[in-house]
Design a protein around this motif. Structure first.
Motif, PDB file in Angstrom:
ATOM      1  N   GLU A   1      22.008  32.986   6.435  1.00 21.90           N
ATOM      2  CA  GLU A   1      20.856  32.609   7.246  1.00 21.90           C
ATOM      3  C   GLU A   1      20.330  33.804   8.026  1.00 21.90           C
ATOM      4  O   GLU A   1      19.110  33.974   8.173  1.00 21.90           O
ATOM      5  N   GLU A   2      21.216  34.643   8.515  1.00 25.76           N
ATOM      6  CA  GLU A   2      20.782  35.815   9.277  1.00 25.76           C
ATOM      7  C   GLU A   2      20.006  36.786   8.400  1.00 25.76           C
ATOM      8  O   GLU A   2      18.941  37.286   8.793  1.00 25.76           O
ATOM      9  N   ARG A   3      20.522  37.051   7.188  1.00 32.53           N
ATOM     10  CA  ARG A   3      19.830  37.974   6.283  1.00 32.53           C
ATOM     11  C   ARG A   3      18.463  37.425   5.899  1.00 32.53           C
ATOM     12  O   ARG A   3      17.475  38.172   5.851  1.00 32.53           O
ATOM     13  N   VAL A   4      18.395  36.132   5.623  1.00 33.20           N
ATOM     14  CA  VAL A   4      17.132  35.521   5.213  1.00 33.20           C
ATOM     15  C   VAL A   4      16.094  35.618   6.324  1.00 33.20           C
ATOM     16  O   VAL A   4      14.939  35.991   6.084  1.00 33.20           O
ATOM     17  N   LYS A   5      16.485  35.300   7.545  1.00 34.75           N
ATOM     18  CA  LYS A   5      15.523  35.222   8.647  1.00 34.75           C
ATOM     19  C   LYS A   5      15.131  36.579   9.207  1.00 34.75           C
ATOM     20  O   LYS A   5      14.078  36.702   9.845  1.00 34.75           O
ATOM     21  N   THR A   6      15.948  37.584   8.983  1.00 34.75           N
ATOM     22  CA  THR A   6      15.626  38.912   9.515  1.00 34.75           C
ATOM     23  C   THR A   6      15.145  39.839   8.405  1.00 34.75           C
ATOM     24  O   THR A   6      13.949  40.070   8.232  1.00 34.75           O
ATOM     25  N   GLU A   7      16.065  40.325   7.599  1.00 32.17           N
ATOM     26  CA  GLU A   7      15.728  41.300   6.552  1.00 32.17           C
ATOM     27  C   GLU A   7      14.772  40.734   5.506  1.00 32.17           C
ATOM     28  O   GLU A   7      13.706  41.314   5.240  1.00 32.17           O
ATOM     29  N   LEU A   8      15.118  39.604   4.889  1.00 34.79           N
ATOM     30  CA  LEU A   8      14.348  39.120   3.743  1.00 34.79           C
ATOM     31  C   LEU A   8      13.010  38.512   4.122  1.00 34.79           C
ATOM     32  O   LEU A   8      12.052  38.577   3.341  1.00 34.79           O
ATOM     33  N   SER A   9      12.889  37.930   5.305  1.00 38.01           N
ATOM     34  CA  SER A   9      11.600  37.378   5.710  1.00 38.01           C
ATOM     35  C   SER A   9      10.553  38.478   5.821  1.00 38.01           C
ATOM     36  O   SER A   9       9.392  38.301   5.430  1.00 38.01           O
ATOM     37  N   SER A  10      10.965  39.620   6.337  1.00 35.91           N
ATOM     38  CA  SER A  10      10.046  40.747   6.447  1.00 35.91           C
ATOM     39  C   SER A  10       9.680  41.299   5.073  1.00 35.91           C
ATOM     40  O   SER A  10       8.513  41.595   4.793  1.00 35.91           O
ATOM     41  N   ILE A  11      10.684  41.416   4.204  1.00 37.86           N
ATOM     42  CA  ILE A  11      10.453  41.967   2.865  1.00 37.86           C
ATOM     43  C   ILE A  11       9.526  41.071   2.054  1.00 37.86           C
ATOM     44  O   ILE A  11       8.572  41.544   1.421  1.00 37.86           O
ATOM     45  N   ILE A  12       9.780  39.766   2.077  1.00 31.37           N
ATOM     46  CA  ILE A  12       8.985  38.881   1.218  1.00 31.37           C
ATOM     47  C   ILE A  12       7.542  38.772   1.719  1.00 31.37           C
ATOM     48  O   ILE A  12       6.606  38.676   0.918  1.00 31.37           O
ATOM     49  N   LYS A  13       7.327  38.834   3.016  1.00 33.40           N
ATOM     50  CA  LYS A  13       5.958  38.810   3.535  1.00 33.40           C
ATOM     51  C   LYS A  13       5.210  40.080   3.134  1.00 33.40           C
ATOM     52  O   LYS A  13       4.010  40.036   2.838  1.00 33.40           O
ATOM     53  N   HIS A  14       5.918  41.179   3.101  1.00 31.22           N
ATOM     54  CA  HIS A  14       5.305  42.435   2.675  1.00 31.22           C
ATOM     55  C   HIS A  14       4.870  42.344   1.216  1.00 31.22           C
ATOM     56  O   HIS A  14       3.733  42.689   0.865  1.00 31.22           O
ATOM     57  N   TYR A  15       5.760  41.856   0.363  1.00 25.72           N
ATOM     58  CA  TYR A  15       5.412  41.724  -1.057  1.00 25.72           C
ATOM     59  C   TYR A  15       4.331  40.677  -1.277  1.00 25.72           C
ATOM     60  O   TYR A  15       3.507  40.805  -2.182  1.00 25.72           O
ATOM     61  N   ALA A  16       4.325  39.627  -0.461  1.00 21.04           N
ATOM     62  CA  ALA A  16       3.275  38.617  -0.570  1.00 21.04           C
ATOM     63  C   ALA A  16       1.899  39.241  -0.341  1.00 21.04           C
ATOM     64  O   ALA A  16       0.927  38.925  -1.042  1.00 21.04           O
ATOM     65  N   LEU A  17       1.815  40.133   0.630  1.00 20.09           N
ATOM     66  CA  LEU A  17       0.551  40.822   0.885  1.00 20.09           C
ATOM     67  C   LEU A  17       0.194  41.793  -0.237  1.00 20.09           C
ATOM     68  O   LEU A  17      -0.964  41.889  -0.645  1.00 20.09           O
ATOM     69  N   LEU A  18       1.188  42.512  -0.737  1.00 19.49           N
ATOM     70  CA  LEU A  18       0.936  43.448  -1.832  1.00 19.49           C
ATOM     71  C   LEU A  18       0.338  42.727  -3.043  1.00 19.49           C
ATOM     72  O   LEU A  18      -0.664  43.163  -3.613  1.00 19.49           O
ATOM     73  N   ILE A  19       0.971  41.632  -3.441  1.00 20.67           N
ATOM     74  CA  ILE A  19       0.507  40.902  -4.619  1.00 20.67           C
ATOM     75  C   ILE A  19      -0.848  40.256  -4.347  1.00 20.67           C
ATOM     76  O   ILE A  19      -1.762  40.314  -5.183  1.00 20.67           O
ATOM     77  N   SER A  20      -1.000  39.658  -3.185  1.00 23.28           N
ATOM     78  CA  SER A  20      -2.267  39.006  -2.840  1.00 23.28           C
ATOM     79  C   SER A  20      -3.399  40.018  -2.778  1.00 23.28           C
ATOM     80  O   SER A  20      -4.515  39.761  -3.272  1.00 23.28           O
ATOM     81  N   ASN A  21      -3.138  41.169  -2.180  1.00 26.27           N
ATOM     82  CA  ASN A  21      -4.159  42.219  -2.141  1.00 26.27           C
ATOM     83  C   ASN A  21      -4.540  42.673  -3.546  1.00 26.27           C
ATOM     84  O   ASN A  21      -5.698  42.966  -3.828  1.00 26.27           O
ATOM     85  N   ALA A  22      -3.556  42.710  -4.448  1.00 29.98           N
ATOM     86  CA  ALA A  22      -3.822  43.102  -5.836  1.00 29.98           C
ATOM     87  C   ALA A  22      -4.703  42.074  -6.543  1.00 29.98           C
ATOM     88  O   ALA A  22      -5.393  42.402  -7.511  1.00 29.98           O
TER      89      ALA A  22
END
Length: 261
Positions: free
Chosen positions: A231-252
């Motif tokens: 839960e800690e990894r998901v809410k801290t590290e991975l939440s930031s990473i997946i939002k970043h990739y969501a923007l990358l793909i959406s911008n594309a």
């Protein structure tokens, strides 16, 4: 709008036969197909002969059972190529898989369900039952919650009424009020979490992919075993990473409402 009287019976039966074979990787024999379809063996033989000649099915030389043929890959490949979001997203999903060393799924909504249209696995990722083409309910998956998150409440309620909200695990949300509260949280934070709600021992985090109009056209997720996907990894590290990739793909895809950081 078509009705059953408009359906060509022979085509309908041939497609039904293919669907039965799709559900049985080891194949089916003439007798089993005849029983399932409630048709004479002679009729089944004619369908099988035609499908064999067109290479949509094949006959296992050892067992004699009939299985799906490689020709179907041509059709499915053509369909996948038409899904622009898949072509655009795939390089990012592959990069995300390498960065996180977890399973990455890409899904789109099809009616009341989500459908896997891409799956990226690394050498060390845990094997999951999911595969391209699989359909899943939306109330108990991270991708499903994302796809539901911006729909009107009455539409969400209608979907849940049609599909039900079965408990896949002890953690599954099974009532509409709780789900609506969860979806409001998804909208505000920009990602959804499947907290062991769909498959025992598996935790996922999902995020939306938007088109140039800002509409959610797909969702993708990072999935893995709970001992790695804490839960800690998901809410801290991975939440930031997946939002970043969501923007990358959406911008594309032409989404320009936010800057990629």
């Amino acid at each position: 709008m078509s009705t059953r009287k408009d359906v060509v019976q022979s085509v309908d039966r041939a497609l039904t036969l293919l669907e039965y074979l799709a559900d049985e990787p080891e194949g089916l024999g003439v007798t089993e197909l005849s029983n399932r379809m409630d048709l004479p063996k002679s009729t089944i033989h004619r369908f099988l002969k035609t499908l064999l000649e067109r290479q949509y099915i094949r006959q296992n030389p050892k067992t004699g059972q009939y299985q799906l043929g490689l020709r179907l890959l041509y059709l499915s490949g053509s369909l996948m190529d038409q899904l622009d979001v898949r072509k655009v997203a795939l390089p990012y999903l592959e990069a995300l898989g390498k960065e996180t060393n977890e399973v990455i799924h890409l899904c789109v909504r099809d009616g009341d369900e989500a459908v896997y249209v891409e799956k990226v696995e690394g050498d060390n990722t845990i094997r999951m039952y999911s595969k391209v083409g699989n359909r899943v309910l939306m109330h108990c998956t991270a991708v499903g919650k994302v796809l539901l998150s911006e729909l009107p409440e009455d539409e969400i309620a209608a979907i849940m009424a049609r599909t039900g909200m079965p408990a896949k695990t002890k953690q599954t949300i099974t009532d509409l009020k709780t789900l609506l509260t969860e979806l409001a949280k998804v909208r505000s934070q920009g990602f959804a979490i499947d907290n062991v709600e769909h498959e025992e021992g598996i935790r996922c985090i999902g995020a939306p992919i938007r088109n140039y109009e800002g509409e959610i056209v797909a969702a993708f997720s990072i999935s893995g075993p709970t001992f790695r996907m804490t839960e800690e990894r998901v809410k801290t590290e991975l939440s930031s990473i997946i939002k970043h990739y969501a923007l990358l793909i959406s911008n594309a895809l032409g989404y320009v409402a936010a800057e990629v950081t």
